[in-house]
Motif scaffolding. Structure first.
Motif, mmCIF file in Angstrom:
data_model
loop_
_atom_site.group_PDB
_atom_site.id
_atom_site.type_symbol
_atom_site.label_atom_id
_atom_site.label_comp_id
_atom_site.label_asym_id
_atom_site.label_seq_id
_atom_site.Cartn_x
_atom_site.Cartn_y
_atom_site.Cartn_z
ATOM 1 N N SER A 152 -1.780 6.926 -8.975
ATOM 2 C CA SER A 152 -2.037 5.598 -8.416
ATOM 3 C C SER A 152 -0.737 4.940 -7.951
ATOM 4 N N HIS A 153 0.312 5.041 -8.772
ATOM 5 C CA HIS A 153 1.605 4.474 -8.396
ATOM 6 C C HIS A 153 2.165 5.171 -7.159
ATOM 7 N N HIS A 154 1.914 6.457 -7.061
ATOM 8 C CA HIS A 154 2.362 7.218 -5.898
ATOM 9 C C HIS A 154 1.738 6.656 -4.624
ATOM 10 N N LEU A 155 0.437 6.423 -4.659
ATOM 11 C CA LEU A 155 -0.260 5.869 -3.491
ATOM 12 C C LEU A 155 0.246 4.461 -3.162
ATOM 13 N N GLN A 156 0.436 3.634 -4.196
ATOM 14 C CA GLN A 156 0.959 2.280 -3.970
ATOM 15 C C GLN A 156 2.348 2.323 -3.349
ATOM 16 N N PHE A 157 3.134 3.274 -3.782
ATOM 17 C CA PHE A 157 4.499 3.428 -3.254
ATOM 18 C C PHE A 157 4.440 3.734 -1.759
ATOM 19 N N LEU A 158 3.571 4.678 -1.390
ATOM 20 C CA LEU A 158 3.448 5.057 0.017
ATOM 21 C C LEU A 158 2.930 3.889 0.857
ATOM 22 N N GLU A 159 1.980 3.134 0.324
ATOM 23 C CA GLU A 159 1.448 1.967 1.043
ATOM 24 C C GLU A 159 2.526 0.908 1.222
ATOM 25 N N THR A 160 3.338 0.717 0.196
ATOM 26 C CA THR A 160 4.394 -0.291 0.251
ATOM 27 C C THR A 160 5.436 0.065 1.305
ATOM 28 N N LEU A 161 5.700 1.354 1.474
ATOM 29 C CA LEU A 161 6.685 1.792 2.465
ATOM 30 C C LEU A 161 6.299 1.376 3.885
ATOM 31 N N GLU A 162 5.009 1.096 4.102
ATOM 32 C CA GLU A 162 4.533 0.730 5.438
ATOM 33 C C GLU A 162 4.457 -0.780 5.637
ATOM 34 N N MET A 163 4.762 -1.559 4.606
ATOM 35 C CA MET A 163 4.692 -3.022 4.737
ATOM 36 C C MET A 163 5.831 -3.544 5.607
ATOM 37 N N ILE A 164 5.600 -4.693 6.240
ATOM 38 C CA ILE A 164 6.579 -5.273 7.150
ATOM 39 C C ILE A 164 7.601 -6.124 6.408
ATOM 40 N N GLU A 165 7.158 -6.863 5.389
ATOM 41 C CA GLU A 165 8.076 -7.744 4.669
ATOM 42 C C GLU A 165 9.040 -6.944 3.791
ATOM 43 N N PRO A 166 10.077 -7.595 3.242
ATOM 44 C CA PRO A 166 11.001 -6.893 2.335
ATOM 45 C C PRO A 166 10.258 -6.259 1.160
ATOM 46 N N ILE A 167 10.562 -5.005 0.855
ATOM 47 C CA ILE A 167 9.777 -4.248 -0.126
ATOM 48 C C ILE A 167 10.628 -3.716 -1.280
ATOM 49 N N GLY A 168 11.932 -3.958 -1.257
ATOM 50 C CA GLY A 168 12.820 -3.353 -2.244
ATOM 51 C C GLY A 168 12.438 -3.664 -3.678
ATOM 52 N N ARG A 169 12.147 -4.915 -3.966
ATOM 53 C CA ARG A 169 11.841 -5.306 -5.342
ATOM 54 C C ARG A 169 10.519 -4.713 -5.804
ATOM 55 N N LYS A 170 9.536 -4.645 -4.902
ATOM 56 C CA LYS A 170 8.253 -4.062 -5.287
ATOM 57 C C LYS A 170 8.410 -2.570 -5.571
ATOM 58 N N LEU A 171 9.189 -1.893 -4.749
ATOM 59 C CA LEU A 171 9.418 -0.463 -4.978
ATOM 60 C C LEU A 171 10.151 -0.247 -6.302
ATOM 61 N N ASP A 172 11.095 -1.115 -6.598
ATOM 62 C CA ASP A 172 11.828 -1.007 -7.858
ATOM 63 C C ASP A 172 10.877 -1.155 -9.041
#
Length: 291
Positions: free
Chosen positions: A227-247
């Motif tokens: 599940s985290h893997h899928l969320q990670f991939l989805e987050t990589l496609e977001m437009i806004e800053p994503i660094g903290r969410k990926l962390d």
């Protein structure tokens, strides 16, 4: 969208009398922090430069160096401290009267007194200076953005590769995990048979195996990793800053892997856990540089 926090850009703009050079460096930082170095005559424009940079940069340590060249940027004006001059002449007149001196203080004497005369620098009004600085800053920011996007694309590609490796390991563990309980059952059965000379309690054996299987069950952790893997991939496609969410997602994945490690009673699973932790450490280092 993956945007790196590391970037560099330089921009220049000029007219017949003025040339402005803007150099911008950005590195990773938890927040957005500005350090601006500019000539005194540009201090009034510092807030404008920050607002302009905020349109391109949302996170990171931003160092901005601004240099200006040209004629007529400053005018100089000679200033006389009238109050100090009045005091000087008054005192010298008192001295002359008291000691019956023949000479009187002259204006030339003022030239030898500190602080009576001073040179004041005044910023010359230049309506084009603001526009030239804006143009140079825009060019530098465009170059910074291009570099940050290019490096961000490389980071994204590398992150996906690391995630795929973790996904393969998760797949192997899902196939291998059921065999752990069966292997434990055979080991326990052999040991009990040795101790009891073959007269073992089958129900006791099944109970012990069931307890072990429950404690060693890692299916829930594997499912959350997916599940985290899928969320990670989805987050990589977001437009806004994503660094903290990926962390945050990396921390969650680490937590699941640690739990699997604590449940592992098999050398093969332990080996896979070590590999996943190594991959997650690489991912964490990459994520630290994403805006």
């Amino acid at each position: 969208m993956v945007v790196s926090m590391t970037g560099y850009g330089i921009g220049m703009a000029e007219n017949a009398n003025i040339k402005v050079t803007v150099e911008i460096k950005t590195v990773n930082h938890r927040f957005c922090e500005y350090h601006i170095r500019m000539p005194r005559q540009l201090f009034i424009l510092e807030d404008k430069v920050k607002r302009q940079a905020n349109e391109y940069i949302r996170r990171g340590r931003v160092e901005i160096f601004i240099a200006i060249e040209g004629e007529g940027l400053l005018t100089k004006r000679l200033k006389l401290d009238w109050s100090l001059a009045d005091q000087y002449f008054a005192i010298m007149s008192d001295v002359k009267d008291k000691y019956s001196l023949s000479s009187s203080p002259s204006w030339q004497d003022l030239l030898h007194i500190n602080d009576v005369f001073s040179v004041e620098e005044i910023q010359a009004e230049n309506e084009e200076l603001d526009m030239i600085l804006h143009t140079a800053t825009q060019a530098a920011l465009s170059n910074v953005k291009a570099m940050r996007l290019q490096e961000g694309a490389e980071l994204k590609s590398d992150l996906i590769k690391q995630l795929e490796k973790i996904s393969f390991i998760v797949g192997r563990l899902k196939n291998y995990a059921p065999a752990v309980a069966e292997a434990y059952k055979e080991r326990l059965k052999a040991k009990l048979a040795e101790v009891t000379s073959g007269m073992m309690d089958e129900s006791r054996l099944l109970t012990e195996v069931a307890i072990f299987a429950d404690k060693a069950d890692i299916n829930e952790e594997l499912t959350r990793l997916e599940s985290h893997h899928l969320q990670f991939l989805e987050t990589l496609e977001m437009i806004e800053p994503i660094g903290r969410k990926l962390d945050f997602l990396v921390q969650e994945m680490n937590r699941e892997v640690n739990t699997i490690g604590s449940k592992a009673h098999d050398s093969a699973i332990t080996k896979e856990v070590v590999e996943m932790k190594s991959l997650l450490e690489k991912i964490k280092e990459q994520v630290q540089n994403i805006e």
